[in-house]
Design an enzyme around this catalytic site. Structure first.
Site, mmCIF file in Angstrom:
data_model
loop_
_atom_site.group_PDB
_atom_site.id
_atom_site.type_symbol
_atom_site.label_atom_id
_atom_site.label_comp_id
_atom_site.label_asym_id
_atom_site.label_seq_id
_atom_site.Cartn_x
_atom_site.Cartn_y
_atom_site.Cartn_z
ATOM 1 N N LYS A 53 1.936 -3.021 -6.755
ATOM 2 C CA LYS A 53 2.263 -4.450 -6.736
ATOM 3 C C LYS A 53 2.466 -4.971 -8.159
ATOM 4 O O LYS A 53 3.356 -5.783 -8.417
ATOM 5 C CB LYS A 53 1.135 -5.226 -6.031
ATOM 6 C CG LYS A 53 1.160 -5.014 -4.521
ATOM 7 C CD LYS A 53 -0.115 -5.433 -3.827
ATOM 8 C CE LYS A 53 -0.079 -4.968 -2.367
ATOM 9 N NZ LYS A 53 -1.310 -5.207 -1.632
ATOM 10 N N GLN A 97 -7.013 -7.650 -2.602
ATOM 11 C CA GLN A 97 -6.713 -6.378 -1.932
ATOM 12 C C GLN A 97 -7.802 -6.042 -0.905
ATOM 13 O O GLN A 97 -8.985 -6.031 -1.230
ATOM 14 C CB GLN A 97 -6.601 -5.257 -2.987
ATOM 15 C CG GLN A 97 -6.171 -3.919 -2.423
ATOM 16 C CD GLN A 97 -4.762 -3.934 -1.848
ATOM 17 O OE1 GLN A 97 -3.829 -4.488 -2.437
ATOM 18 N NE2 GLN A 97 -4.583 -3.333 -0.680
ATOM 19 N N ASP A 120 -0.017 -13.603 0.769
ATOM 20 C CA ASP A 120 -0.150 -12.561 1.796
ATOM 21 C C ASP A 120 0.063 -13.147 3.196
ATOM 22 O O ASP A 120 0.273 -12.405 4.153
ATOM 23 C CB ASP A 120 -1.569 -11.951 1.741
ATOM 24 C CG ASP A 120 -1.561 -10.526 1.221
ATOM 25 O OD1 ASP A 120 -0.477 -9.906 1.222
ATOM 26 O OD2 ASP A 120 -2.633 -10.035 0.835
#
Ligand code: NDP
Length: 284
Positions: A53, A97, A120
């Protein structure tokens, strides 16, 4: 193999190019999109994802801020970090994460990310907005799946789409997005009866099970579009999808590979959400 390959790497490259162009336009107005990526602990797979990422951000001209915390981090410490990032006007997107260590309540952390920085698309506000068709950040994996189906030119309206899996991050939102495209959607899970028959009647089959080779050739309708979300590390150390690729490719019209399918697209969609977050924060 008879099916056409849906090339996730090529599609992701095109999405990232689009993101980079948008970043350049924002930078010309003095705005640099910034994504904060929080990693707790040393999980090797998570480390790989986070590195990926951060590389993607660099490729797109997005600033990244990497926050690394030890495995022993407490819930209060992580919450404090997230709140700090939430209050920082230079940070447009926050990604924590997953999975988190067992002492931490994932739900509480996700809820601590303000909806406008939830790139997200996991927070309850974004999930609710998606459900009712309001502007929101779409969760990256399902949004990537839709882009991949669109890339084949397949009309989703009126088609039977079957999603195997009902997790909050993949199965459920994938089903909602297919519904929003006017597909007739069936969601299958571990309690589903007649799973084989249901899958074999799917014009569009999305597999998000987490079991290598779960979808056999018999479960694929001739001409179906098959999207394989699964990422399973085999005993051979290689990545395998949820679909028996060789068998399914004999019957499908289009199919995604693993690796090189949904994974790269997921990451690319995150870049688009981050750019969008910066744009909204600046009101441009
Ligand atoms: P979860 O484990 O959260 O969900 C798996 C789903 O599959 C559940 O709904 C479960 O049903 C269902 N399932 C499990 N076994 C069966 C079975 N025998 N028959 C029918 N349904 C079954 O996984 P995720 O949704 O998080 O991820 C799914 C896969 O996608 C994983 O391999 C993951 O690594 C991968 N993934 C890939 C991403 C990418 O970028 N490509 C991103 C995110 C995930 P039930 O609810 O009844 O338990």
């Amino acid at each position: 193999m008879k099916a056409n390959l849906i090339d996730g790497k090529a599609l992701a490259a095109a999405v990232k190019k689009d993101a980079a162009e948008q970043v350049a336009a924002l930078q010309a107005q003095g705005i640099t999109p910034c994504l904060a990526v929080v990693l707790v602990g040393e999980d090797p797979a998570s480390q790989v994802y986070v590195r990926g990422k951060i590389n993607d951000c660099a490729q797109c001209g997005i600033q990244s801020r990497s926050v690394r915390l030890p495995e022993t981090t407490t819930q209060a410490e992580l919450l404090a970090q997230v709140q700090k990032l939430a209050q920082d006007p230079a940070v447009h997107g926050i990604l924590v994460q997953l999975p988190l260590p067992p002492q931490i309540d994932e739900k509480a952390i996700i809820e601590a990310i303000p909806p406008e920085k939830d790139v997200d698309g996991f927070s309850p506000v974004n999930v609710g907005r998606m459900q009712i068709g309001e502007p929101c950040y779409l969760p990256c994996t399902p949004a990537g799946c839709i882009r991949m189906i669109e890339s084949t030119g397949t009309q989703m309206a009126g088609k039977h789409a079957v999603v195997i899996g009902r997790s909050n991050i993949v199965g459920k939102p994938a089903a909602m997005l297919l519904l929003a495209k006017n597909a007739t959607v069936t969601i299958c899970h571990s309690k589903t009866e007649n799973l084989q028959e249901l899958c074999a009647s799917a014009d569009i089959l999305v597999a998000a099970v987490g079991r290598a080779g779960f979808v056999t050739g018999e479960m694929v309708k001739r001409g179906a579009v098959v999207i394989d979300v699964g990422i399973n590390r085999g005993a051979d150390g290689k990545l395998h999808g949820d679909v028996d690729f060789e068998a399914a490719a004999e019957k499908a019209s289009w199919i995604t590979p693993v690796p090189g399918g949904v994974g790269p697209m997921t990451r690319a969609m995150l870049m688009l959400n981050t750019v969008e977050a910066a744009r909204r924060a600046a009101g441009v």
